[in-house]
Design an enzyme around this catalytic site. Structure first.
Site, PDB file in Angstrom:
ATOM      1  N   ASP A   1       0.816  -1.224   0.000  1.00  0.00           N
ATOM      2  CA  ASP A   1       0.000   0.000   0.000  1.00  0.00           C
ATOM      3  C   ASP A   1       0.846   1.269   0.000  1.00  0.00           C
ATOM      4  OD1 ASP A   1       0.731  -0.588   2.651  1.00  0.00           O
ATOM      5  OD2 ASP A   1      -0.935   0.587   3.452  1.00  0.00           O
TER       6      ASP A   1
ATOM      7  N   ASP B   1       2.000  -9.715   3.089  1.00  0.00           N
ATOM      8  CA  ASP B   1       1.009  -9.418   4.129  1.00  0.00           C
ATOM      9  C   ASP B   1      -0.452  -9.629   3.700  1.00  0.00           C
ATOM     10  OD1 ASP B   1       3.186  -8.645   5.631  1.00  0.00           O
ATOM     11  OD2 ASP B   1       2.906  -6.499   5.286  1.00  0.00           O
TER      12      ASP B   1
HETATM   13  P1  ADP Z   1       4.762  -1.344   1.193  1.00  0.00           P
HETATM   14  O1  ADP Z   1       4.725  -0.825  -0.192  1.00  0.00           O
HETATM   15  O2  ADP Z   1       5.133  -2.790   1.272  1.00  0.00           O
HETATM   16  O3  ADP Z   1       3.505  -0.993   1.982  1.00  0.00           O
HETATM   17  P2  ADP Z   1       6.124   0.812   2.606  1.00  0.00           P
HETATM   18  O4  ADP Z   1       4.925   1.214   3.405  1.00  0.00           O
HETATM   19  O5  ADP Z   1       7.439   0.780   3.288  1.00  0.00           O
HETATM   20  O6  ADP Z   1       5.971  -0.646   1.955  1.00  0.00           O
HETATM   21  O7  ADP Z   1       6.201   1.792   1.354  1.00  0.00           O
HETATM   22  C1  ADP Z   1       7.217   1.634   0.386  1.00  0.00           C
HETATM   23  C2  ADP Z   1       7.679   2.987  -0.087  1.00  0.00           C
HETATM   24  O8  ADP Z   1       6.608   3.673  -0.731  1.00  0.00           O
HETATM   25  C3  ADP Z   1       8.125   3.949   1.001  1.00  0.00           C
HETATM   26  O9  ADP Z   1       9.436   3.716   1.429  1.00  0.00           O
HETATM   27  C4  ADP Z   1       8.010   5.281   0.280  1.00  0.00           C
HETATM   28  O10 ADP Z   1       9.096   5.462  -0.616  1.00  0.00           O
HETATM   29  C5  ADP Z   1       6.753   5.076  -0.547  1.00  0.00           C
HETATM   30  N1  ADP Z   1       5.589   5.623   0.159  1.00  0.00           N
HETATM   31  C6  ADP Z   1       4.965   5.109   1.243  1.00  0.00           C
HETATM   32  N2  ADP Z   1       3.944   5.896   1.654  1.00  0.00           N
HETATM   33  C7  ADP Z   1       3.925   6.939   0.796  1.00  0.00           C
HETATM   34  C8  ADP Z   1       3.110   8.120   0.685  1.00  0.00           C
HETATM   35  N3  ADP Z   1       2.100   8.373   1.535  1.00  0.00           N
HETATM   36  N4  ADP Z   1       3.387   8.984  -0.316  1.00  0.00           N
HETATM   37  C9  ADP Z   1       4.407   8.753  -1.184  1.00  0.00           C
HETATM   38  N5  ADP Z   1       5.206   7.678  -1.127  1.00  0.00           N
HETATM   39  C10 ADP Z   1       4.977   6.778  -0.162  1.00  0.00           C
HETATM   40  O1  F6P Z   2       5.355  -5.758   4.637  1.00  0.00           O
HETATM   41  C1  F6P Z   2       6.104  -6.931   4.692  1.00  0.00           C
HETATM   42  C2  F6P Z   2       6.754  -7.078   6.030  1.00  0.00           C
HETATM   43  O2  F6P Z   2       7.553  -8.253   5.995  1.00  0.00           O
HETATM   44  C3  F6P Z   2       5.817  -7.109   7.236  1.00  0.00           C
HETATM   45  O3  F6P Z   2       5.166  -8.355   7.378  1.00  0.00           O
HETATM   46  C4  F6P Z   2       6.760  -6.762   8.348  1.00  0.00           C
HETATM   47  O4  F6P Z   2       6.096  -6.179   9.444  1.00  0.00           O
HETATM   48  C5  F6P Z   2       7.663  -5.730   7.684  1.00  0.00           C
HETATM   49  O5  F6P Z   2       7.609  -5.987   6.292  1.00  0.00           O
HETATM   50  C6  F6P Z   2       9.096  -5.782   8.125  1.00  0.00           C
HETATM   51  O6  F6P Z   2       9.746  -4.702   7.523  1.00  0.00           O
HETATM   52  P1  F6P Z   2      11.323  -4.502   7.437  1.00  0.00           P
HETATM   53  O7  F6P Z   2      11.781  -5.196   6.205  1.00  0.00           O
HETATM   54  O8  F6P Z   2      11.489  -3.027   7.299  1.00  0.00           O
HETATM   55  O9  F6P Z   2      11.906  -5.075   8.673  1.00  0.00           O
END
Ligand code: ADP
Ligand code: F6P
Length: 320
Positions: free
Chosen positions: A103, A128
């Site tokens: 997300d 996830d």
């Molecule tokens: P995932 O995509 O698995 O949910 P993250 O939440 O760490 O993992 O998000 C991945 C990357 O997406 C972040 O490190 C950032 O670069 C970007 N990102 C996350 N949230 C936002 C946001 N609200 N606006 C812009 N970029 C974002």
């Molecule tokens: O989003 C995938 C995930 O493996 C989660 O299940 C866990 O909480 C998180 O990433 C761990 O993140 P990091 O790689 O930053 O330790």
């Protein structure tokens, strides 16, 4: 659209490579030049961009992780860095970007489209399974199967020592990995952030199970469900049983993707490239009732997490 870029972002997930491979090869078959961005949005800002050929994605369909690398890039939330990223793409004459991630990655893609006019399509890649608009995300099936292997192993040793196993699995605030692993692995309890639980009641049931002749117990605990160590201590003091915690950690994020994840990855990749060819932007690809579909990325992000209570109840009935 003659040039397309792909990146993987957030936590890696098994099947991301299969998805990159399918995007690259399907796009090339449609006469599109493909570029791979290294390390997600961080690479886009730092101009880490490489031309990809069919050979760039050889021998990866069966590998976990992501050959493009991935990163968390907090600064990408600011428009300044989004503009810098868009400039990288524009310098190569690229106007379209496929983002494979969770997300957070989708939010980044949406910003890049809204603020900088880049055509984006998101493909859900995370163990996830926490993107509610789609039944499954790439990587979830493999992660659950890895957890199942761990449950099998733990059953052997817990049974031998007559212990209670408290197995912590990942998932952030989403209990899907725990739920599916509990049901498929025959666990007695599944502790998730979505369903309140009572340690006193669980303890009573554990004690009763021992009186009925059970010699070991399996509890699967989702990482977002509370304080694992405190729960472990409380269970031990209330039951008098030996409770052993295992945190599976990153083991469940790696490994060869299952058939389900590889096929899902290929189907979603084809849809994403087709959307780009049709000139559709700001889309999220998903799967519902085994049908691949697309929807507006903002609407996809707005879909509320819907825990599968029915499956949770079945799991509990079968556990007793
Ligand atoms: P995932 O995509 O698995 O949910 P993250 O939440 O760490 O993992 O998000 C991945 C990357 O997406 C972040 O490190 C950032 O670069 C970007 N990102 C996350 N949230 C936002 C946001 N609200 N606006 C812009 N970029 C974002
Ligand atoms: O989003 C995938 C995930 O493996 C989660 O299940 C866990 O909480 C998180 O990433 C761990 O993140 P990091 O790689 O930053 O330790």
């Amino acid at each position: 659209m003659k040039k397309l870029a792909i990146l993987t972002s957030g936590g890696d997930a098994p099947g991301m490579n299969a998805c990159v491979r399918a995007c690259v090869r399907y796009a090339i078959a449609k006469d599109i030049d493909v570029y791979g961005i290294e390390r997600g949005y961080a690479g886009l800002i730092a101009n880490k961009i490489n031309f990809m050929s069919t050979r760039s994605v050889s021998d990866i369909v069966h590998r976990g992780g992501t050959i493009l690398k991935t990163a968390r890039c907090p600064e990408f939330k600011s428009v300044e860095f989004q503009e810098q990223a868009a400039e990288t793409l524009q310098a190569y004459g690229i106007d379209s970007l496929i983002v494979i991630g969770g997300d957070g990655s989708f939010r980044g893609a949406k910003d890049l489209s809204d603020n900088c006019g880049i055509n984006v399509v998101g493909i859900p890649g995370t163990i996830d399974n926490d993107l509610a608009y789609t039944d499954y995300t790439i990587g979830f099936d493999t992660a659950v199967n890895t957890v199942l292997n761990a449950i099998n192993n733990l059953r052997d040793t817990m049974g031998s020592h007559e212990r209670v196993s408290l197995l912590e699995v990942m998932g952030r605030k989403c209990g899907d990995i725990a739920l599916y692993a509990s049901l498929a692995g025959g666990a007695e309890f599944c502790l998730t952030p979505e369903v309140p639980f009572d340690i006193k009641e669980i303890s009573k049931t554990l004690v009763k199970s021992r009186k009925r002749g059970k010699t070991s117990n399996m509890i699967v605990f989702a990482e977002g469900a509370g304080d694992r160590e405190a729960i472990c201590k409380e269970l031990e003091s209330l039951t008098g049983l030996s409770v052993k915690t295992t945190t599976l950690g990153y083991v469940q994020r790696g490994g060869a993707p299952t058939m389900a994840d590889r096929v899902l990855a290929a189907r979603m990749a084809v849809k994403a490239v087709d959307l780009m060819i049709e000139g559709k932007t700001n889309r999220a690809v998903g799967i519902k009732d085994n049908h691949i579909f697309d929807m507006d990325i903002s609407e996809a992000l707005a879909v509320k997490h819907n825990f599968n209570d029915e499956l949770y109840n079945v799991m509990n009935i079968l556990a007793r």
